[in-house]
Write a protein that holds these residues in place. Sequence first.
Motif, short mmCIF file in Angstrom:
data_model
loop_
_atom_site.label_atom_id
_atom_site.label_comp_id
_atom_site.label_asym_id
_atom_site.label_seq_id
_atom_site.Cartn_x
_atom_site.Cartn_y
_atom_site.Cartn_z
N ASP A 327 0.38 -1.46 0.10
CA ASP A 327 0.48 0.36 0.37
C ASP A 327 0.95 1.55 0.18
OD1 ASP A 327 -2.31 -1.59 0.12
OD2 ASP A 327 -2.52 -1.10 1.70
N GLY A 328 1.79 1.69 1.18
CA GLY A 328 2.88 2.49 1.09
C GLY A 328 3.46 2.94 -0.36
N MET A 329 4.30 1.97 -0.75
CA MET A 329 4.94 1.83 -1.99
C MET A 329 3.71 2.56 -2.91
SD MET A 329 7.47 -1.49 -2.44
CE MET A 329 8.37 -2.04 -0.67
N GLU A 330 2.81 1.84 -3.18
CA GLU A 330 2.04 1.98 -4.34
C GLU A 330 1.29 3.22 -4.23
OE1 GLU A 330 -1.20 -1.07 -4.42
OE2 GLU A 330 0.03 -2.00 -6.24
N GLU A 331 1.02 3.97 -3.41
CA GLU A 331 0.40 5.64 -3.08
C GLU A 331 1.32 6.52 -3.31
OE1 GLU A 331 -2.03 7.78 1.04
OE2 GLU A 331 -1.06 6.31 1.20
#
Length: 407
Positions: A327-331
């Motif tokens: 989630d963090g990387m995609e955001e």
Amino acid sequence: MRAAGIPEELVTGNADPYERFAAFASALEMAIGNPMYHWCHLELKKYFGITTPLTSSTAKEIWDKTSEMLQNDPELTVRGIIRKSNVMFIGTTDDPVSDLSWHEKIAADPTIGFMVCPSFRPDKAVNINKPEFNSYIKLLAASVGKEDLGSCNDVLDALYERVDFFKAHGARATDHGLDYVPFRKCSQEEADSIYKKARAGSTLTADETEKYQTYMLINLAKKYHKENFIMEIHYSCTRNVNEKRFDLQGPDTGYDMIAKSNCGDELSMFLSELDKTDELPKTIIFSLDHNDFNLIGTCAAAFQGNESGLKSRIQLGAAWWFLDSRDGMEEQMRSLANAGLLGCFIGMLTDSRSFLSYTRHDYFRRIMCNLIGTWVEDGEYPADEEALKKIVQGISHYNALDYFNIK
């Protein structure tokens, strides 16, 4: 493990190593959706060829097999793991007072086959409000052959000398761990007065602390620009929030949290002050708060122009620590794509101390390719293999080579 109700003796204590591993395996079974689950199984597969899920019932079998391989497989030495991971360059994080003797030994070994270079982290000289500041200044003075450093500029001169020393050992990057990005204009006279007050053991006000920090960071950044060093800034972490556990176990034992830092204006003023005199170095800015991604991205966009043709000289840093997840990387990548050029992103970093953690780069690349592939499938970018190859290979490898000047 703590969330799974496992006793502290099995988490950080001196219990039998296998018992600790088995306890970890029992917790991992509950970690659906957690990046730790993905990392562990990527490591087992890549380095040990194990595809069996790690559970309470498989823990002993996996413990025995990995132990045997670590003891006997020549590809599972530290160097073997690094080579198996296809690593070209490792940047360590080093205090300015370090003699870098291990770097010298590694550089002198012709069998290494990859680069290991130091990175300059002068936090202890910048964080004047920390209790260890005065004792650290003595160490910094000794590292440049002096008994003490009588003024703020003496500290800077010592740090400049150490930057030169680090550069001679292959350094090309710096790292600053800040609670938040400060900016309060400060003259040399003010900085000296604040410095002497701190050296005398007096307590500084928040305003004084920020003025000193700003003075130091601005002048260090100018030196970094001169030496073509990259300035990395990490911020927005509150450390040691559990006082009881901190007293029992000390720092870096799992009791930190994401902070809320309102320092966007200060960040922009910091970059602007350096840009005025054409002394803004290449800079990577990391926040532990995902809500800062758009702020940093739009701030970076305001300072990209340069006459050297450098692509994205100000970078929104990769998702890290608590954000080091799918989630963090995609955001982070979506935010960068919206506000800047994702194709110029220098990609993943990991500050793990584990040599098996290179699989986190594999993890990042899979997530990045899945995100880009989804955009292509949705018709948001053409299925142009050559163009996509340039973007993906750039983010995975070539952009970092250019940015860090790795030959």
